[in-house]
Design a protein around this motif. Structure first.
Motif, PDB file in Angstrom:
ATOM      1  N   CYS A  98       0.870  -1.162   0.000  1.00 38.55           N
ATOM      2  CA  CYS A  98       0.000   0.000   0.000  1.00 38.55           C
ATOM      3  C   CYS A  98       0.917   1.225   0.000  1.00 38.55           C
ATOM      4  CB  CYS A  98      -0.818  -0.113   1.281  1.00 38.55           C
ATOM      5  SG  CYS A  98      -1.771   1.312   1.659  1.00 38.55           S
ATOM      6  N   GLN A 131       0.451  -3.938   3.235  1.00 37.21           N
ATOM      7  CA  GLN A 131      -0.948  -3.629   3.487  1.00 37.21           C
ATOM      8  C   GLN A 131      -1.473  -4.319   4.752  1.00 37.21           C
ATOM      9  OE1 GLN A 131      -2.644  -3.450  -0.323  1.00 37.21           O
ATOM     10  NE2 GLN A 131      -4.693  -3.957   0.391  1.00 37.21           N
ATOM     11  N   GLU A 184      -3.052  -1.957   7.754  1.00 35.07           N
ATOM     12  CA  GLU A 184      -4.499  -1.747   7.819  1.00 35.07           C
ATOM     13  C   GLU A 184      -5.020  -1.307   9.193  1.00 35.07           C
ATOM     14  OE1 GLU A 184      -5.989  -4.314   4.029  1.00 35.07           O
ATOM     15  OE2 GLU A 184      -6.006  -5.282   6.003  1.00 35.07           O
ATOM     16  N   GLU A 202      -3.937   2.351  10.028  1.00 37.20           N
ATOM     17  CA  GLU A 202      -4.106   3.318   8.947  1.00 37.20           C
ATOM     18  C   GLU A 202      -4.528   4.716   9.444  1.00 37.20           C
ATOM     19  OE1 GLU A 202      -6.550   2.073   5.271  1.00 37.20           O
ATOM     20  OE2 GLU A 202      -7.881   3.179   6.592  1.00 37.20           O
ATOM     21  N   GLU A 258      -3.000   4.395  -1.837  1.00 38.06           N
ATOM     22  CA  GLU A 258      -3.368   3.466  -2.906  1.00 38.06           C
ATOM     23  C   GLU A 258      -3.018   2.054  -2.438  1.00 38.06           C
ATOM     24  OE1 GLU A 258      -1.911   4.406  -6.789  1.00 38.06           O
ATOM     25  OE2 GLU A 258      -2.952   2.660  -7.655  1.00 38.06           O
ATOM     26  N   SER A 259      -3.995   1.158  -2.535  1.00 36.82           N
ATOM     27  CA  SER A 259      -3.727  -0.207  -2.055  1.00 36.82           C
ATOM     28  C   SER A 259      -3.594  -1.172  -3.228  1.00 36.82           C
ATOM     29  CB  SER A 259      -4.833  -0.648  -1.113  1.00 36.82           C
ATOM     30  OG  SER A 259      -6.065  -0.490  -1.751  1.00 36.82           O
ATOM     31  N   ASP A 260      -3.372  -2.458  -2.907  1.00 41.84           N
ATOM     32  CA  ASP A 260      -3.231  -3.535  -3.901  1.00 41.84           C
ATOM     33  C   ASP A 260      -2.101  -3.268  -4.896  1.00 41.84           C
ATOM     34  OD1 ASP A 260      -5.391  -4.856  -2.733  1.00 41.84           O
ATOM     35  OD2 ASP A 260      -6.811  -3.671  -3.905  1.00 41.84           O
TER      36      ASP A 260
END
Ligand code: ASP
Length: 471
Positions: free
Chosen positions: A328, A374, A378, A381, A400-402
């Motif tokens: 992430c 990530q 999480e 965050e 921005e994730s993934d």
């Protein structure tokens, strides 16, 4: 005395003498060579595999010190003895029924002993193990019995001395490996032992209780033994013919890496390429001992040689490609960021306070990006975002994730121009959007960030441009 030798006769005579001298020197060298050979679980999963291992050891006199793992899987559906031992111990120590699993473990060893036709019974050992399980000797003790018993069988099969690592591989009472005490003890013990079997994976704390390394830790034992005896080579025998240039789940039949440096290996291993336990390189690296990854099922394959440094040119511009998904990015923007002293430190302190380590930190004039795992991030965050706002008052923070990171690693990149260009044109051709680029100052690797969904396609594109195209 032959006084009528012709000139060519004398020359021939001298050649013969030189040849026999060379042979003797080579023999002497071979006799004094010392190799540590570690065999993984799949290499010792059955009597059939044990026999292959026996042939390998007997084929080279230098293979004097043998480090076995516990019996591994015989096929995809099979179980590792180490896993069975954990299950058995958990049941026994919690007062649940455990006899069935214990029987399963016993059968595994009995089949090996019978298949090898060695005159050995482990009944006594199993009686003691059962008693210790019931008396809660600990999970580490339980797991270590896999290597211990395999070591006893191996020593009997080869006619080598058995050395129990409980007496030679030490951990402090907090469970940290005690390199100094171990090195000293092993060096002393092995100095006068020509050939020995030293089971992998475990040792003992100073209070005598058994302690294991983390899973796959027999690799570490092999490395420790190699260091202690100043081995010429540490051979690590497994079920693949070495490190592959890329993940075989993504690239069909990827090429094998012939020679790789410790540094390159670290980069690739960190990014998920795994054949060897991460901690296994440190002991031998200090001593400059090379590691040779070999395949028990294909002993003629040369495998991969891992070395401190080499002038051997890699076959391709790059040595390997590896990567991981699930990252992430936190993008921070602030006008005039570049002029603000301490900006980066303040941001990173927020991550530190939340116990999050960062992977990469590419930056622009007024932007700074921090890449994190990530799954680790999480839960923290919102606390991190709030912390950044308080610490540096950014214009905005965006996430921005993934994302996936791909490391293209190679000592050859330093000497060749256009590597980055080739990578990016390959990715452009494959219609992949590059999210991030990071080239280490050592010019050993280029890290590329792409969307998780593009990960496999990106690796294929890079492999094709460097390996398939350079073949
Ligand atoms: N037998 C242990 C494991 O399965 C250690 C090893 O094989 O290296 O993790």
């Amino acid at each position: 005395m032959r006084t009528f030798q012709t000139r060519s006769g004398i020359v021939q005579f001298n050649i013969e003498i030189n040849r026999s001298l060379a042979r003797k020197v080579k023999e002497k060298e071979e006799n004094s060579m010392k190799k540590v050979v570690k065999f993984g679980g799949s290499s010792l999963a059955s009597a059939r595999q044990f026999k292959k291992v026996g042939d390998i050891i007997r084929a080279d006199k230098a293979r004097r010190y043998v480090v076995p793992s516990a019996p591994g899987k015989r096929n995809d559906k099979d179980e590792k003895v180490t896993d069975l031992l954990y299950q058995c111990y958990d049941a026994a120590s919690e007062g649940r029924s455990y006899k069935k699993i214990l029987e399963k473990i016993k059968t595994r060893y009995e089949e090996i002993i019978e298949g090898l036709e060695v005159n050995l019974s482990l009944d006594h050992e199993f009686a003691r193990i059962e008693e210790n399980f019931v008396n809660k000797a600990g999970r580490d003790y339980a797991a270590s019995r896999g290597e211990y018993l395999n070591g006893i069988i191996m020593a009997a099969y080869l006619g080598y001395e058995f050395i129990d690592p409980a007496e030679a591989v030490f951990f402090d009472n907090d469970g940290n490996f005690d390199a100094e005490a171990t090195d000293k003890e092993l060096a002393e013990r092995l100095e006068h032992v020509e050939r020995a079997v030293i089971p992998g994976f475990y040792g003992a704390k100073h209070d005598g209780s058994i302690k294991t390394f983390s899973r796959g830790g027999s690799d570490v034992t092999g490395s420790i033994v190699a260091k202690a005896i100043h081995a010429d080579m540490y051979e690590n025998w497994t079920d693949v013919s070495g490190f592959l240039v890329a993940d075989p789940r993504i690239i069909k039949d990827p090429e094998v890496i012939e020679t790789i440096t410790y540094k390159e290996l670290r980069e690739l291993a960190y990014m998920g390429a795994s054949v060897l336990h991460e901690d296994a390189i440190f002991p031998v690296r200090k001593e400059g001992i090379p590691i040779n990854i070999r395949n028990t099922n294909r002993p003629d394959d040369k495998g991969t040689l891992i070395v401190e440094s080499t002038c051997r040119k890699p076959r391709y511009t790059i040595t390997g490609i590896a990567g991981k998904k699930g990252f992430c990015s936190i993008n921070i923007e602030k006008a005039m960021m570049n002029a603000e002293v301490g900006f980066g430190r303040k941001v990173l302190e927020v991550f530190e306070r939340n116990g999050i380590s960062f992977e990469h930190m590419p930056s622009g004039i007024d932007t700074m990006t921090v890449l994190v795992h990530q799954s680790e991030f999480e839960d923290y965050e919102q606390s991190v975002i709030a912390g950044i706002h308080r610490a540096v008052e950014p214009d905005f923070v965006e996430m921005e994730s993934d994302l996936a990171l791909i490391a293209v690693v190679g000592r050859g990149m330093k000497a060749s121009r256009g590597t980055a260009g080739r990578i990016f044109s390959a990715l452009a051709h494959a219609r992949i959007n590059v999210k991030m680029i990071d080239q280490g100052s050592s010019e050993l690797n280029i890290i590329i960030g792409v969307k998780d969904a593009d990960f496999e396609t990106a690796i294929k594109a890079i492999y094709d441009i460097f390996v398939s195209a350079e073949m």
